[in-house]
Design an enzyme around this catalytic site. Structure first.
Site, PDB file in Angstrom:
ATOM      1  N   TYR A 278       0.872  -1.167   0.000  1.00 40.75           N
ATOM      2  CA  TYR A 278       0.000   0.000   0.000  1.00 40.75           C
ATOM      3  C   TYR A 278       0.910   1.218   0.000  1.00 40.75           C
ATOM      4  O   TYR A 278       1.540   1.531   1.004  1.00 40.75           O
ATOM      5  CB  TYR A 278      -0.915  -0.003   1.225  1.00 40.75           C
ATOM      6  CG  TYR A 278      -2.038  -0.998   1.117  1.00 40.75           C
ATOM      7  CD1 TYR A 278      -3.296  -0.609   0.660  1.00 40.75           C
ATOM      8  CD2 TYR A 278      -1.843  -2.332   1.445  1.00 40.75           C
ATOM      9  CE1 TYR A 278      -4.329  -1.526   0.548  1.00 40.75           C
ATOM     10  CE2 TYR A 278      -2.869  -3.255   1.335  1.00 40.75           C
ATOM     11  CZ  TYR A 278      -4.111  -2.843   0.888  1.00 40.75           C
ATOM     12  OH  TYR A 278      -5.128  -3.758   0.769  1.00 40.75           O
ATOM     13  N   CYS A 279       1.008   1.869  -1.132  1.00 43.87           N
ATOM     14  CA  CYS A 279       1.871   3.035  -1.338  1.00 43.87           C
ATOM     15  C   CYS A 279       0.997   4.272  -1.115  1.00 43.87           C
ATOM     16  O   CYS A 279       0.146   4.598  -1.941  1.00 43.87           O
ATOM     17  CB  CYS A 279       2.426   2.977  -2.756  1.00 43.87           C
ATOM     18  SG  CYS A 279       3.568   4.285  -3.151  1.00 43.87           S
ATOM     19  N   ILE A 280       1.184   4.929   0.027  1.00 41.10           N
ATOM     20  CA  ILE A 280       0.244   5.942   0.500  1.00 41.10           C
ATOM     21  C   ILE A 280       0.916   7.315   0.605  1.00 41.10           C
ATOM     22  O   ILE A 280       2.039   7.430   1.092  1.00 41.10           O
ATOM     23  CB  ILE A 280      -0.318   5.519   1.879  1.00 41.10           C
ATOM     24  CG1 ILE A 280      -0.911   4.104   1.826  1.00 41.10           C
ATOM     25  CG2 ILE A 280      -1.331   6.540   2.388  1.00 41.10           C
ATOM     26  CD1 ILE A 280      -2.089   3.922   0.890  1.00 41.10           C
TER      27      ILE A 280
END
EC number: 1.8.4.12
Length: 142
Positions: free
Chosen positions: A114-116
């Protein structure tokens, strides 16, 4: 929340990221290289999204997590922008754009990354969870 109220509440970058599907610069954001113990919440609604226990250094330039605190706190949406197909991640309650999820994460943790965007998050330190109304999440850290 109304757009005008959000513009006053959020920084320009947080508004652009969460409301206009923007992306902050890699490697020059608040939480990419930040590893204190605590909870990451939606900057718009305060909804708990991720814990520091699931955060790892992916080298992508943005905060990376192996999973959300609960699958129901995020929703995924197909994203065909920028001449590619990706999976966008949005918060369930406020519908804030958070970032994207990819299948190149740690294999032993389910292979998700999950690249947030940091601008979509607010960090609540572990020792302040109770005081800020997030006491129910203390159990995740024991």
């Amino acid at each position: 929340m109304e757009k005008e109220k959000l513009k006053k509440k959020l920084s320009l970058l947080a508004y652009r990221v969460t409301q206009e599907n923007g992306t902050e610069a890699p490697f020059a954001n608040e939480f990419d290289d930040f590893f204190e113990q605590g909870l990451y919440v939606d900057v718009v609604s305060g909804e708990a999204l991720f814990t520091s226990l699931d955060k790892y250094q992916s080298g992508c330039g943005w905060p990376a997590f192996t999973q959300p605190i609960d699958k129901g706190v995020v929703k995924e949406k197909r994203d065909k922008s920028l001449f590619m197909e990706r999976t966008e991640v949005r918060s369930s309650n406020a519908d804030s754009h958070l970032g994207h999820v990819f299948t190149d994460g740690p294999l032993d943790k389910g292979d998700l990354r999950y690249c947030i965007n940091s601008a979509a998050l607010r960090f609540v330190p572990f020792d302040q969870l109770e005081a800020e109304g997030y006491g129910e999440y203390v159990k995740y850290f024991s």
